[in-house]
Design a protein around this motif. Structure first.
Motif, short mmCIF file in Angstrom:
data_model
loop_
_atom_site.label_atom_id
_atom_site.label_comp_id
_atom_site.label_asym_id
_atom_site.label_seq_id
_atom_site.Cartn_x
_atom_site.Cartn_y
_atom_site.Cartn_z
N GLU A 29 34.57 34.44 37.19
CA GLU A 29 34.71 35.56 36.24
C GLU A 29 34.90 35.04 34.82
O GLU A 29 35.52 34.00 34.59
CB GLU A 29 35.95 36.40 36.59
CG GLU A 29 35.70 37.49 37.59
CD GLU A 29 36.89 38.42 37.74
OE1 GLU A 29 36.65 39.60 38.04
OE2 GLU A 29 38.05 37.99 37.58
N VAL A 31 36.88 36.36 31.74
CA VAL A 31 37.91 37.34 31.39
C VAL A 31 38.32 37.13 29.94
O VAL A 31 38.53 36.00 29.50
CB VAL A 31 39.13 37.22 32.33
CG1 VAL A 31 40.24 38.17 31.89
CG2 VAL A 31 38.72 37.53 33.76
N SER A 180 29.50 30.30 34.14
CA SER A 180 30.01 31.31 35.06
C SER A 180 29.13 31.41 36.31
O SER A 180 29.63 31.49 37.43
CB SER A 180 30.08 32.66 34.34
OG SER A 180 30.35 33.71 35.24
N SER A 185 35.32 29.57 36.34
CA SER A 185 36.08 30.72 35.84
C SER A 185 36.42 30.46 34.37
O SER A 185 36.73 29.33 34.00
CB SER A 185 37.37 30.90 36.64
OG SER A 185 37.08 30.93 38.02
N HIS A 200 33.44 40.02 31.92
CA HIS A 200 33.49 40.81 33.15
C HIS A 200 34.71 41.71 33.16
O HIS A 200 34.67 42.85 33.61
CB HIS A 200 33.53 39.87 34.37
CG HIS A 200 32.32 38.99 34.47
ND1 HIS A 200 32.40 37.62 34.66
CD2 HIS A 200 31.00 39.27 34.40
CE1 HIS A 200 31.17 37.11 34.71
NE2 HIS A 200 30.31 38.10 34.55
N LYS A 201 35.84 41.16 32.66
CA LYS A 201 37.09 41.93 32.58
C LYS A 201 37.75 41.64 31.24
O LYS A 201 37.53 40.59 30.64
CB LYS A 201 38.07 41.54 33.70
CG LYS A 201 37.69 42.06 35.06
CD LYS A 201 38.86 42.06 36.07
CE LYS A 201 39.66 40.77 36.10
NZ LYS A 201 40.56 40.70 37.26
N SER A 215 37.35 46.46 33.31
CA SER A 215 36.02 46.10 32.82
C SER A 215 35.84 46.69 31.42
O SER A 215 36.53 47.64 31.05
CB SER A 215 34.95 46.64 33.76
OG SER A 215 34.91 48.06 33.67
#
Length: 218
Positions: A29, A31, A180, A185, A200-201, A215
């Motif tokens: 992910e 983030v 990614s 990560s 992604h977040k 998200s």
């Protein structure tokens, strides 16, 4: 889970730099921490790399409990700071050789990995140039090369694009998507909305408090 954080707080005297923040990051992910300067983004990243001890709360990164296992964690993560942190008076190649030695890469393994990174990040023509004479975008690519030299499972990027132009920022993000896709990560702090939308977040921080997360659409 790459990162699991429960109710971390960081106090400086009476000042709460972070106030009971919780979040998780899954493998692969990207983030983002979004927020203005002074909201706690860098403080959070320093705690997650083991450089700062939380006043309270629980932190687990790649299965290592922090701050107790910070030394063990460091060989598994990459960290790119906001300010260029390599040596201006070394060439591109010398900087990468120096970082490689820190991570225990020697001989053919070191040469192969450095050659690979010079090619991936378009630095082949610059390998004998002093880092101090490079443009902002070139320094950024060198910084990312150094941070990923040992193939870390988790990458921390603290406002990595604050000093570069929009075109270089777009190229940099394409490189992050490639990492990614390979399973790395990534936790990146930013105050650019266009970069936040690519994550992604997101967690939105203000004055040490997490105001929202989810998200970009949420």
């Amino acid at each position: 889970m790459s990162i699991e954080v429960k109710n971390i707080t960081k106090l400086y005297g009476q000042q709460k730099a972070l106030n009971e923040i919780s979040f998780t990051i899954s493998k692969g992910e990207i983030v983002g921490f979004l927020g203005p300067n002074g909201c706690g983004k860098t403080t959070a990243i320093r705690m997650l790399t083991g450089l700062l001890k939380p006043t309270s709360g629980e932190v687990e990164v790649l299965g290592f409990k922090l701050p107790q296992e910070a030394e063990k964690l460091r060989l598994h993560i990459g960290y790119m700071t906001q300010k260029f942190s390599l040596y201006d008076d070394l060439t591109v190649k010398e900087n990468l050789q120096f970082v490689a030695k820190i991570y225990g890469l020697h001989g053919k393994q070191q040469k192969s990995r450095i050659d690979e990174l010079l090619d991936v990040y378009g630095l082949n023509q610059k390998k004998n140039q002093l880092a101090g004479s490079m443009s902002g975008g070139q320094r950024q690519r060198l910084g990312l090369s150094a941070a990923t030299l040992h193939k870390p499972e988790l990458l921390f990027l603290d406002e990595p694009t604050s000093a570069v132009d929009p075109e270089n920022r777009r190229e940099f993000w394409e490189q992050l998507f490639d990492l990614s896709d390979q399973g790395t990560s990534i936790l990146v702090s930013t105050h650019y909305m266009d970069e936040a939308e690519r994550c992604h977040k997101l967690a939105i921080l203000e004055a040490g408090i997490k105001r929202a997360d989810g998200s970009p659409e949420e």
